[in-house]
Design a protein around this motif. Structure first.
Motif, PDB file in Angstrom:
ATOM      1  N   LEU A 174       0.828  -1.211   0.000  1.00 52.62           N
ATOM      2  CA  LEU A 174       0.000   0.000   0.000  1.00 52.62           C
ATOM      3  C   LEU A 174       0.861   1.259   0.000  1.00 52.62           C
ATOM      4  O   LEU A 174       0.547   2.240  -0.685  1.00 52.62           O
ATOM      5  N   ASN A 175       1.943   1.248   0.759  1.00 56.06           N
ATOM      6  CA  ASN A 175       2.856   2.401   0.779  1.00 56.06           C
ATOM      7  C   ASN A 175       3.551   2.593  -0.564  1.00 56.06           C
ATOM      8  O   ASN A 175       3.838   3.724  -0.961  1.00 56.06           O
ATOM      9  N   LYS A 176       3.811   1.480  -1.250  1.00 55.39           N
ATOM     10  CA  LYS A 176       4.440   1.535  -2.570  1.00 55.39           C
ATOM     11  C   LYS A 176       3.429   1.870  -3.675  1.00 55.39           C
ATOM     12  O   LYS A 176       3.801   2.048  -4.830  1.00 55.39           O
ATOM     13  N   CYS A 213      -2.246  -5.239  -5.127  1.00 54.08           N
ATOM     14  CA  CYS A 213      -2.994  -5.964  -6.157  1.00 54.08           C
ATOM     15  C   CYS A 213      -4.500  -5.694  -6.083  1.00 54.08           C
ATOM     16  O   CYS A 213      -5.215  -5.850  -7.071  1.00 54.08           O
ATOM     17  N   ASN A 214      -4.988  -5.301  -4.915  1.00 54.71           N
ATOM     18  CA  ASN A 214      -6.408  -4.972  -4.739  1.00 54.71           C
ATOM     19  C   ASN A 214      -6.593  -3.467  -4.909  1.00 54.71           C
ATOM     20  O   ASN A 214      -6.269  -2.672  -4.026  1.00 54.71           O
ATOM     21  N   ARG A 215      -7.147  -3.061  -6.049  1.00 52.87           N
ATOM     22  CA  ARG A 215      -7.271  -1.632  -6.352  1.00 52.87           C
ATOM     23  C   ARG A 215      -8.258  -0.934  -5.413  1.00 52.87           C
ATOM     24  O   ARG A 215      -8.091   0.235  -5.084  1.00 52.87           O
ATOM     25  N   LYS A 216      -9.283  -1.646  -4.979  1.00 54.51           N
ATOM     26  CA  LYS A 216     -10.252  -1.056  -4.043  1.00 54.51           C
ATOM     27  C   LYS A 216      -9.562  -0.676  -2.743  1.00 54.51           C
ATOM     28  O   LYS A 216      -9.753   0.417  -2.202  1.00 54.51           O
ATOM     29  N   MET A 217      -8.749  -1.600  -2.221  1.00 55.64           N
ATOM     30  CA  MET A 217      -8.030  -1.331  -0.982  1.00 55.64           C
ATOM     31  C   MET A 217      -7.005  -0.221  -1.174  1.00 55.64           C
ATOM     32  O   MET A 217      -6.821   0.628  -0.298  1.00 55.64           O
ATOM     33  N   GLN A 218      -6.335  -0.211  -2.321  1.00 58.92           N
ATOM     34  CA  GLN A 218      -5.327   0.822  -2.596  1.00 58.92           C
ATOM     35  C   GLN A 218      -5.972   2.205  -2.648  1.00 58.92           C
ATOM     36  O   GLN A 218      -5.445   3.172  -2.085  1.00 58.92           O
ATOM     37  N   ASN A 219      -7.146   2.309  -3.281  1.00 54.60           N
ATOM     38  CA  ASN A 219      -7.858   3.597  -3.351  1.00 54.60           C
ATOM     39  C   ASN A 219      -8.300   4.057  -1.969  1.00 54.60           C
ATOM     40  O   ASN A 219      -8.230   5.254  -1.643  1.00 54.60           O
ATOM     41  N   ALA A 220      -8.761   3.102  -1.144  1.00 58.80           N
ATOM     42  CA  ALA A 220      -9.183   3.446   0.220  1.00 58.80           C
ATOM     43  C   ALA A 220      -7.996   3.939   1.043  1.00 58.80           C
ATOM     44  O   ALA A 220      -8.122   4.893   1.820  1.00 58.80           O
ATOM     45  N   TYR A 221      -6.843   3.302   0.863  1.00 54.87           N
ATOM     46  CA  TYR A 221      -5.637   3.698   1.604  1.00 54.87           C
ATOM     47  C   TYR A 221      -5.149   5.073   1.135  1.00 54.87           C
ATOM     48  O   TYR A 221      -4.730   5.901   1.948  1.00 54.87           O
ATOM     49  N   ASN A 222      -5.215   5.308  -0.181  1.00 50.65           N
ATOM     50  CA  ASN A 222      -4.785   6.605  -0.718  1.00 50.65           C
ATOM     51  C   ASN A 222      -5.649   7.740  -0.160  1.00 50.65           C
ATOM     52  O   ASN A 222      -5.164   8.855   0.054  1.00 50.65           O
ATOM     53  N   LYS A 268     -19.982  -9.982   4.631  1.00 50.07           N
ATOM     54  CA  LYS A 268     -20.058  -9.384   3.296  1.00 50.07           C
ATOM     55  C   LYS A 268     -19.184  -8.122   3.172  1.00 50.07           C
ATOM     56  O   LYS A 268     -19.673  -6.992   3.141  1.00 50.07           O
ATOM     57  N   PRO A 269     -17.852  -8.303   3.128  1.00 53.63           N
ATOM     58  CA  PRO A 269     -16.927  -7.154   2.998  1.00 53.63           C
ATOM     59  C   PRO A 269     -17.076  -6.466   1.644  1.00 53.63           C
ATOM     60  O   PRO A 269     -17.377  -7.113   0.645  1.00 53.63           O
ATOM     61  N   ASN A 270     -16.876  -5.154   1.631  1.00 51.33           N
ATOM     62  CA  ASN A 270     -17.040  -4.392   0.389  1.00 51.33           C
ATOM     63  C   ASN A 270     -15.721  -4.083  -0.323  1.00 51.33           C
ATOM     64  O   ASN A 270     -15.720  -3.423  -1.362  1.00 51.33           O
ATOM     65  N   LEU A 271     -14.590  -4.536   0.235  1.00 49.85           N
ATOM     66  CA  LEU A 271     -13.301  -4.310  -0.437  1.00 49.85           C
ATOM     67  C   LEU A 271     -12.739  -5.579  -1.069  1.00 49.85           C
ATOM     68  O   LEU A 271     -11.723  -5.525  -1.760  1.00 49.85           O
ATOM     69  N   ASN A 272     -13.360  -6.716  -0.813  1.00 45.65           N
ATOM     70  CA  ASN A 272     -12.904  -7.976  -1.432  1.00 45.65           C
ATOM     71  C   ASN A 272     -13.362  -8.041  -2.887  1.00 45.65           C
ATOM     72  O   ASN A 272     -14.552  -7.888  -3.179  1.00 45.65           O
ATOM     73  N   ILE A 273     -12.418  -8.263  -3.784  1.00 42.35           N
ATOM     74  CA  ILE A 273     -12.756  -8.401  -5.196  1.00 42.35           C
ATOM     75  C   ILE A 273     -13.327  -9.787  -5.451  1.00 42.35           C
ATOM     76  O   ILE A 273     -14.339  -9.951  -6.126  1.00 42.35           O
ATOM     77  N   LEU A 274     -12.658 -10.817  -4.889  1.00 41.31           N
ATOM     78  CA  LEU A 274     -13.136 -12.191  -5.022  1.00 41.31           C
ATOM     79  C   LEU A 274     -14.046 -12.530  -3.844  1.00 41.31           C
ATOM     80  O   LEU A 274     -13.690 -12.301  -2.698  1.00 41.31           O
ATOM     81  N   LYS A 275     -15.213 -13.059  -4.136  1.00 41.91           N
ATOM     82  CA  LYS A 275     -16.170 -13.406  -3.091  1.00 41.91           C
ATOM     83  C   LYS A 275     -16.068 -14.873  -2.670  1.00 41.91           C
ATOM     84  O   LYS A 275     -16.824 -15.326  -1.814  1.00 41.91           O
ATOM     85  N   VAL A 276     -15.128 -15.608  -3.283  1.00 42.25           N
ATOM     86  CA  VAL A 276     -14.912 -17.014  -2.935  1.00 42.25           C
ATOM     87  C   VAL A 276     -13.494 -17.152  -2.396  1.00 42.25           C
ATOM     88  O   VAL A 276     -12.524 -16.721  -3.042  1.00 42.25           O
ATOM     89  N   ALA A 277     -13.367 -17.728  -1.212  1.00 44.65           N
ATOM     90  CA  ALA A 277     -12.052 -17.911  -0.586  1.00 44.65           C
ATOM     91  C   ALA A 277     -11.201 -18.870  -1.409  1.00 44.65           C
ATOM     92  O   ALA A 277     -11.698 -19.869  -1.925  1.00 44.65           O
TER      93      ALA A 277
END
Length: 241
Positions: free
Chosen positions: A35-37, A41-50, A80-89
């Motif tokens: 995230l600092n770099k 790989c998860n763009r949703k999480m990266q946008n939230a961190y930014n 039901k998380p909203n930042l997970n791209i894949l809904k299957v473990a």
């Protein structure tokens, strides 16, 4: 190393991500590094961190490796998380590539290594962003050599260096002081007298050095021969009567 299910949340829990890891501490560190770099790989999480900058890392439960996927899927379905791209473990633990796939990966890597563009990109990666190495030309080398050519120390500086060199020239001590009657000095009993006057007897120099967690006896032998202080103490051989 603890395995289990974790939750990463932003904006006071409004945005969150569910994941599983064999090593939770290492996984948290990897998320933060990416995230600092700005290379997660998860763009949703990266946008939230930014946008929010700080995230909360919460361990939901600790479980064994074999039940990680099952428990992760349970949380994906219920919370039901909203930042997970894949809904299957999913997990790649224990997965092995086929021999044909391994051969293809090796072949692709060899082709990459021969590619000049790829090699240039790799070489640039060794330097920090914006860093420009100074070209080591003949002219720049000559300038550096001329800077010190013909330089002479002052007489005062030379006298100081000479005194210091003589003071630390303990290698010329007569070795015969350490050996008496054919007995190895390292095996002779030693007395330590501390600053407060307390004294301790040791069976040998080796035994005395154990308290300092070192095997280098040269400095202690020098202190015994010259009467100098070693480790804030004076040292003597104990002569047998």
């Amino acid at each position: 190393m603890k395995s289990g299910i974790y939750k990463i949340s932003f904006d006071k829990g409004r945005l969150f991500y569910i994941g599983s890891a064999v090593d939770l501490i290492k996984r948290k560190r990897n998320h933060l590094y990416d995230l600092n770099k700005k290379n997660h790989c998860n763009r949703k999480m990266q946008n939230a961190y930014n946008k929010h900058g700080i995230f909360d890392f919460e361990i939901l439960e600790n479980c064994g490796k074999n039940s990680l996927i099952k428990r992760e899927q349970h949380y994906l379905d219920t919370i039901k998380p909203n930042l997970n791209i894949l809904k299957v473990a999913f997990s790649s633990i224990g997965y092995k590539h086929k021999k044909e796939t391994i051969d293809l990966i090796k072949e692709h890597s060899k082709k990459k290594a021969k590619c000049n563009d790829w090699r240039k990109k790799v070489s640039k990666g060794w330097f920090k962003k914006g860093y420009k190495p100074v070209p080591q030309t003949k002219e720049t080398i000559e300038k550096r050599v001329k800077k010190f050519t013909g330089y002479k120390h002052t007489e005062e500086a030379r006298e100081k260096m000479s005194k210091k060199a003589k003071a630390r020239d303990y290698r010329k001590i007569d070795i015969s002081k350490f050996i008496q009657s054919g007995i190895d000095a390292s095996k002779k009993p030693v007395k330590q007298i501390k600053e407060n006057g307390d004294f301790v007897n040791f069976n040998s120099i080796t035994d005395a050095l154990r308290q300092f967690k070192t095997k280098q006896s040269r400095h202690l032998k020098n202190a015994i021969a010259t009467g100098k202080i070693y480790k804030k103490s004076k040292w003597f051989f104990i002569e047998k009567t």
